[in-house]
Motif scaffolding. Structure first.
Motif, PDB file in Angstrom:
ATOM      1  N   GLU A  51      21.966 -30.361  14.892  1.00 23.37           N
ATOM      2  CA  GLU A  51      21.067 -29.507  13.939  1.00 23.37           C
ATOM      3  C   GLU A  51      19.968 -29.919  15.304  1.00 23.37           C
ATOM      4  O   GLU A  51      19.387 -30.327  14.722  1.00 23.37           O
ATOM      5  CB  GLU A  51      20.605 -30.142  12.761  1.00 23.37           C
ATOM      6  CG  GLU A  51      22.276 -29.616  11.704  1.00 23.37           C
ATOM      7  CD  GLU A  51      21.899 -29.635  10.217  1.00 23.37           C
ATOM      8  OE1 GLU A  51      20.472 -29.875   9.729  1.00 23.37           O
ATOM      9  OE2 GLU A  51      22.805 -30.772   9.490  1.00 23.37           O
ATOM     10  N   LEU A  52      19.866 -28.498  15.806  1.00 24.18           N
ATOM     11  CA  LEU A  52      19.389 -27.938  16.473  1.00 24.18           C
ATOM     12  C   LEU A  52      17.509 -27.986  15.869  1.00 24.18           C
ATOM     13  O   LEU A  52      17.518 -26.664  15.407  1.00 24.18           O
ATOM     14  CB  LEU A  52      19.288 -28.127  18.004  1.00 24.18           C
ATOM     15  CG  LEU A  52      20.303 -27.866  18.469  1.00 24.18           C
ATOM     16  CD1 LEU A  52      20.642 -27.343  19.602  1.00 24.18           C
ATOM     17  CD2 LEU A  52      19.269 -29.372  19.841  1.00 24.18           C
ATOM     18  N   GLU A  53      16.331 -28.157  16.552  1.00 24.83           N
ATOM     19  CA  GLU A  53      15.359 -27.537  16.311  1.00 24.83           C
ATOM     20  C   GLU A  53      15.531 -26.210  17.864  1.00 24.83           C
ATOM     21  O   GLU A  53      15.289 -26.763  18.087  1.00 24.83           O
ATOM     22  CB  GLU A  53      14.252 -28.654  16.199  1.00 24.83           C
ATOM     23  CG  GLU A  53      14.533 -29.525  14.616  1.00 24.83           C
ATOM     24  CD  GLU A  53      13.474 -30.611  14.840  1.00 24.83           C
ATOM     25  OE1 GLU A  53      12.806 -30.609  15.386  1.00 24.83           O
ATOM     26  OE2 GLU A  53      13.690 -31.068  13.946  1.00 24.83           O
ATOM     27  N   ALA A  54      14.045 -25.427  17.226  1.00 23.10           N
ATOM     28  CA  ALA A  54      14.088 -23.987  18.018  1.00 23.10           C
ATOM     29  C   ALA A  54      13.567 -24.252  19.201  1.00 23.10           C
ATOM     30  O   ALA A  54      13.896 -24.154  20.315  1.00 23.10           O
ATOM     31  CB  ALA A  54      13.242 -22.838  17.338  1.00 23.10           C
ATOM     32  N   ASN A  55      12.319 -25.543  19.538  1.00 23.58           N
ATOM     33  CA  ASN A  55      12.631 -25.904  20.501  1.00 23.58           C
ATOM     34  C   ASN A  55      13.454 -27.408  21.988  1.00 23.58           C
ATOM     35  O   ASN A  55      12.637 -27.179  22.500  1.00 23.58           O
ATOM     36  CB  ASN A  55      10.899 -26.446  20.836  1.00 23.58           C
ATOM     37  CG  ASN A  55      10.872 -27.866  19.640  1.00 23.58           C
ATOM     38  OD1 ASN A  55      11.357 -28.241  19.543  1.00 23.58           O
ATOM     39  ND2 ASN A  55       9.981 -28.297  19.801  1.00 23.58           N
ATOM     40  N   GLN A  56      13.956 -27.290  20.710  1.00 23.12           N
ATOM     41  CA  GLN A  56      14.292 -28.768  21.647  1.00 23.12           C
ATOM     42  C   GLN A  56      15.869 -28.070  22.631  1.00 23.12           C
ATOM     43  O   GLN A  56      15.781 -26.724  22.725  1.00 23.12           O
ATOM     44  CB  GLN A  56      15.843 -29.279  21.044  1.00 23.12           C
ATOM     45  CG  GLN A  56      14.815 -30.392  20.016  1.00 23.12           C
ATOM     46  CD  GLN A  56      15.787 -30.534  19.404  1.00 23.12           C
ATOM     47  OE1 GLN A  56      16.601 -30.435  18.026  1.00 23.12           O
ATOM     48  NE2 GLN A  56      16.242 -32.468  19.392  1.00 23.12           N
ATOM     49  N   THR A  58      18.399 -26.694  25.240  1.00 21.21           N
ATOM     50  CA  THR A  58      19.999 -26.268  25.113  1.00 21.21           C
ATOM     51  C   THR A  58      20.503 -25.804  26.782  1.00 21.21           C
ATOM     52  O   THR A  58      20.065 -26.044  27.905  1.00 21.21           O
ATOM     53  CB  THR A  58      20.040 -25.559  24.697  1.00 21.21           C
ATOM     54  OG1 THR A  58      19.882 -24.384  24.612  1.00 21.21           O
ATOM     55  CG2 THR A  58      19.556 -25.793  23.182  1.00 21.21           C
ATOM     56  N   ASP A  88      22.759 -23.250  21.303  1.00 22.63           N
ATOM     57  CA  ASP A  88      22.176 -22.328  19.725  1.00 22.63           C
ATOM     58  C   ASP A  88      21.896 -20.363  20.016  1.00 22.63           C
ATOM     59  O   ASP A  88      22.835 -20.856  21.439  1.00 22.63           O
ATOM     60  CB  ASP A  88      20.840 -22.576  19.395  1.00 22.63           C
ATOM     61  CG  ASP A  88      20.125 -22.131  20.067  1.00 22.63           C
ATOM     62  OD1 ASP A  88      19.642 -21.498  20.904  1.00 22.63           O
ATOM     63  OD2 ASP A  88      18.806 -23.055  19.953  1.00 22.63           O
TER      64      ASP A  88
END
Ligand code: ATP
Ligand code: MG
Length: 260
Positions: A51-56, A58, A88
């Motif tokens: 579950e990625l956070e927006a700033n991670q 990719t 994402d």
């Protein structure tokens, strides 16, 4: 590093399922394996429990090279040998970047050079559309595995994928070869194969040759159960369903000398 793209130009052909089970089995049986989720639907990322956070970072940042390559690569909880470049829904924004770059088809291959000494195998889950992302995923591949539903729709997906591959080879945008065609959701009732399944697998055999068609992935609820529980099919007690992936790994090992 041997790069294998799992591609098939229709939805629901078993790309993500194949990528997931193949990646897990490879990591368990031999070697450092990098998986790449190249689909903005990001099912592979979800299946691997991220579950990625927006700033991670990719695959988007990996392709655009806005962070060091290692920052987009994450270990997975499943196995010490299994790593992921996740996706994402923002990945869709890379389409324009790829088409404006002028070298879209070869960009991912170029970016992967930075990690080629770390991993032995890279498995890329392709998106279903004939998009810029799909082109760069085929461009990065040494080999293609084409899952195709054992149905009329699946046969069509195989033909479109082969046409795209041949078109790209023709203009020098990829050197990828087909490692295998993997019939998906092959339906059997006891010892009897469903008529549509048999007809479509026969058509696949006459299209690419007997030796390139792998043993089928059978229609079965066990795959979804294994995905949901985040375990392998043999851990679920159904090792026989792993057979297509075992044969695939044998084929892969002849190309990189894994000795398994
Ligand atoms: P997309 O093009 O949308 O990315 P895909 O080609 O990646 O799809 P999958 O997501 O792997 O296809 O599989 C399609 C569906 O089939 C999923 O819902 C999956 O859970 C289900 N499925 C996987 N394995 C089997 C199986 N052996 N029998 C029946 N259904 C299966
Ligand atoms: Mg998918």
């Amino acid at each position: 590093m041997l790069t294998i793209s799992i591609a098939s130009l229709s939805g629901g052909q078993g790309k993500t399922t194949t990528a997931l089970f193949l990646g897990r089995l490879l990591a368990r049986s031999c070697c450092p394996t990098l998986m790449i989720d190249s689909d903005p639907q990001h099912n592979l990322t979800t299946y691997l429990g991220f579950e990625l956070e927006a700033n991670q970072p990719t695959l988007l940042e990996f392709l655009k090279k806005t962070v060091p390559a290692e920052d987009s690569i994450y270990p997975t909880a499943y196995n010490d040998n299994l790593f992921l470049i996740p996706a994402d829904d923002q990945l869709d924004t890379v389409q324009d970047y790829l088409s404006n770059s002028g070298v879209g088809a070869t960009l991912l291959k170029r970016r992967l050079e930075a990690v080629a000494k770390i991993f032995k195998v890279c498995i890329i889950d392709a998106p279903p559309q004939r998009s810029q992302i799909c082109l760069t995923v085929l461009g990065a591949a040494d080999f293609l595995v084409i899952p195709a539903e054992a149905s009329v729709k699946g046969y069509g997906s195989l033909i479109r994928t082969l046409d795209l591959l041949n078109g790209l080879r023709d203009v020098g945008a990829t050197d990828a070869e087909v490692l295998g065609v993997l019939p998906f959701r092959d339906r059997w009732f006891g010892n009897t194969q469903a008529q549509e399944s048999r007809a479509s697998v026969d058509s696949m055999r006459s299209e690419v040759g007997e030796q390139l068609v792998l043993p089928s992935i059978r229609e079965s609820e066990r795959f979804k159960q294994a995905i949901n529980k985040r375990i392998t099919l043999s851990e679920l007690g159904y090792q026989d369903l792993e057979y297509p992936f075992e044969i695939l790994i044998e084929k892969i090992s002849t190309h990189i000398g894994l000795g398994i």
